[in-house]
Design an enzyme around this catalytic site. Structure first.
Site, PDB file in Angstrom:
ATOM      1  N   CYS A 166       0.880  -1.178   0.000  1.00  0.00           N
ATOM      2  CA  CYS A 166       0.000   0.000   0.000  1.00  0.00           C
ATOM      3  C   CYS A 166       0.913   1.223   0.000  1.00  0.00           C
ATOM      4  O   CYS A 166       1.208   1.799   1.047  1.00  0.00           O
ATOM      5  CB  CYS A 166      -0.910   0.005   1.224  1.00  0.00           C
ATOM      6  SG  CYS A 166      -1.940  -1.480   1.367  1.00  0.00           S
ATOM      7  N   ALA A 168       1.308   4.460  -1.703  1.00  0.00           N
ATOM      8  CA  ALA A 168       1.211   5.916  -1.880  1.00  0.00           C
ATOM      9  C   ALA A 168       1.466   6.653  -0.560  1.00  0.00           C
ATOM     10  O   ALA A 168       1.107   6.150   0.508  1.00  0.00           O
ATOM     11  CB  ALA A 168      -0.167   6.283  -2.417  1.00  0.00           C
ATOM     12  N   GLY A 170       4.584   7.216  -1.692  1.00  0.00           N
ATOM     13  CA  GLY A 170       5.838   6.715  -2.230  1.00  0.00           C
ATOM     14  C   GLY A 170       7.085   7.050  -1.443  1.00  0.00           C
ATOM     15  O   GLY A 170       8.195   6.706  -1.864  1.00  0.00           O
ATOM     16  N   CYS A 297      -0.193   4.338  10.957  1.00  0.00           N
ATOM     17  CA  CYS A 297      -0.007   5.658  11.578  1.00  0.00           C
ATOM     18  C   CYS A 297      -1.198   5.959  12.482  1.00  0.00           C
ATOM     19  O   CYS A 297      -1.736   7.056  12.487  1.00  0.00           O
ATOM     20  CB  CYS A 297       0.165   6.750  10.509  1.00  0.00           C
ATOM     21  SG  CYS A 297      -1.219   6.891   9.363  1.00  0.00           S
TER      22      CYS A 297
END
Length: 398
Positions: A166, A168, A170, A297
């Site tokens: 997953c 993005a 990057g 997060c």
């Protein structure tokens, strides 16, 4: 580093040789509030606290007399109650600092489609965060500290095939490639097309050729029919990756700054089953002896320690591993993990640090080791678990 003639120290992290620490200064309490006001949405307000200027799409309200060149006070509408185009707003708002308007109220709310550009150039932000816009773009990438730690925990090596499930936007993908010295293959997946484009742009900007990014749903990344094989493209054959990073979609409750709580209980509860789907795919795609790192997060037990406990029960082939470097604290009790297992986890929890003001005076007088300690603690909320796959999950033919 210089900012408005003032020197701001930039420190190399003692445990992460490729990481530079840049302090944020604030809150600055002696900023005079102006009569002319601009109100922005909560997301725009978060960006301003991180050092951004105010862009026109983020502006919700502006005083009726505002013109280009005016000194204005900028506020964040943290409850989303301000109506677009309002001339004043007396609801709950948080002061972000002062700036100079680049456009008049009439230009901002002209009704033209897709307004762009800077609406307010911040000159006196409450939190002073240095802008790195166009500063060594081929060499530097801004990230929160735990996001750099997780890539080091993964431990990518030159020549390996690694999956960022997953990926993005990057930052971790490009960090993986850099740690591999751009030797090997890094596959990056994300199911949103414009985010994949951003991954490719970041790889190009940093001159990294080992990255291949695909717009693809990570829950479907396991190839179920080996006959329909397209070389190197998703879905992938079982046990075909040396290391996998699952930086899972999550409730994001560790993100900072965040002045607007928009989560519903239903939304928060929806992430655990999605994370388990992705985790199951990751385990099946990992080679025996390979490393799987799971991170979020967020700060909830359900998305972190409970997922580790579930994984160790669901997949006997997995063993929890100690992490290097260990910069965050240990895991949180409550999910049935042993004391030793909790010590093998890494949880960054900014609530353990008392809120501290940082001005140029205290920055000048601070010892380097104290600044590093604060950087390690006063960051976003984040969680990391590292597993090794001890044996194959593929069924052998009799």
């Amino acid at each position: 580093m210089q900012f408005n003639g003032l020197s701001v120290p930039v420190l190399q992290h003692p445990n992460l040789q490729d990481v530079l620490l840049i302090p944020v200064i604030g809150p600055r309490k002696n900023i005079k509030k102006e009569e002319c006001e601009v109100v922005v949405g909560a997301q725009c307000g978060n960006a301003v606290l991180r050092g951004a200027h105010v862009y026109v799409p983020g502006i919700v309200s502006a005083s009726k007399f505002m013109k280009a060149g005016d000194i204005v006070s900028v506020y964040s509408d943290i409850k989303g109650k301000c109506k677009k185009g309002a001339k004043e707003f007396d609801g709950t708002k948080v002061f972000l600092g002062n700036g100079i308007s680049e456009s008049s109220r009439r230009e901002i709310f002209s009704g033209l489609p897709d307004p762009r550009g800077i609406g307010v150039r911040m000159t006196e932000p409450v939190y002073l965060s240095l802008s790195f816009y166009n500063v060594l773009p081929g060499y530097l990438f801004l990230q929160n500290l735990p996001s750099t730690v997780v890539t080091h925990v993964l431990g990518p090596q030159p020549g390996e095939r690694i999956l960022d499930l997953c990926a993005a936007p990057g930052g971790k993908t490009t960090h993986i490639a850099a740690l591999m010295r751009d030797q090997g293959e890094v596959i990056a997946l994300d199911k949103i097309a414009n985010k994949v484009t951003r991954i490719k742009q970041n790889a190009l900007l940093l001159g990294l050729n080992s990255i291949r990014a695909f717009c693809f749903d990570g829950t479907k990344a396991l190839k179920l029919n080996p006959v329909t094989d397209i070389e190197g493209e998703p879905p992938f054959l079982p046990e075909s990756f040396d290391r996998i990073l699952l930086d899972a979609p999550c409730s994001g409750m560790g993100q900072r700054p965040n002045m607007a709580c928009s989560w519903t209980l239903k939304e928060v509860m929806s992430y655990q089953p999605l994370q388990r789907k992705l985790f199951t795919v990751a385990v099946k795609l990992l080679k025996p002896g390979g490393v799987l790192v799971y991170s979020t997060c967020t700060i909830t037990l359900a998305e972190n320690e409970e997922q580790v406990a579930w994984a160790l029960t669901e997949f006997p082939c997995l063993q929890l591993q100690p992490q290097e470097p260990q910069i965050g604290g240990e895991g949180m009790m409550g999910a049935g993990l042993s004391v030793e297992q909790l010590k093998q986890l890494q949880r960054f929890d900014p609530s353990v640090v008392p809120l501290q003001d940082m001005d140029f005076g205290s920055l000048r007088d601070a010892r380097e080791e104290d600044m590093v300690w604060l950087a390690n603690k006063d960051c976003i909320g984040f969680f990391i678990a590292k597993f090794i796959k001890c044996k194959s999950t593929e069924k052998k033919d009799p």
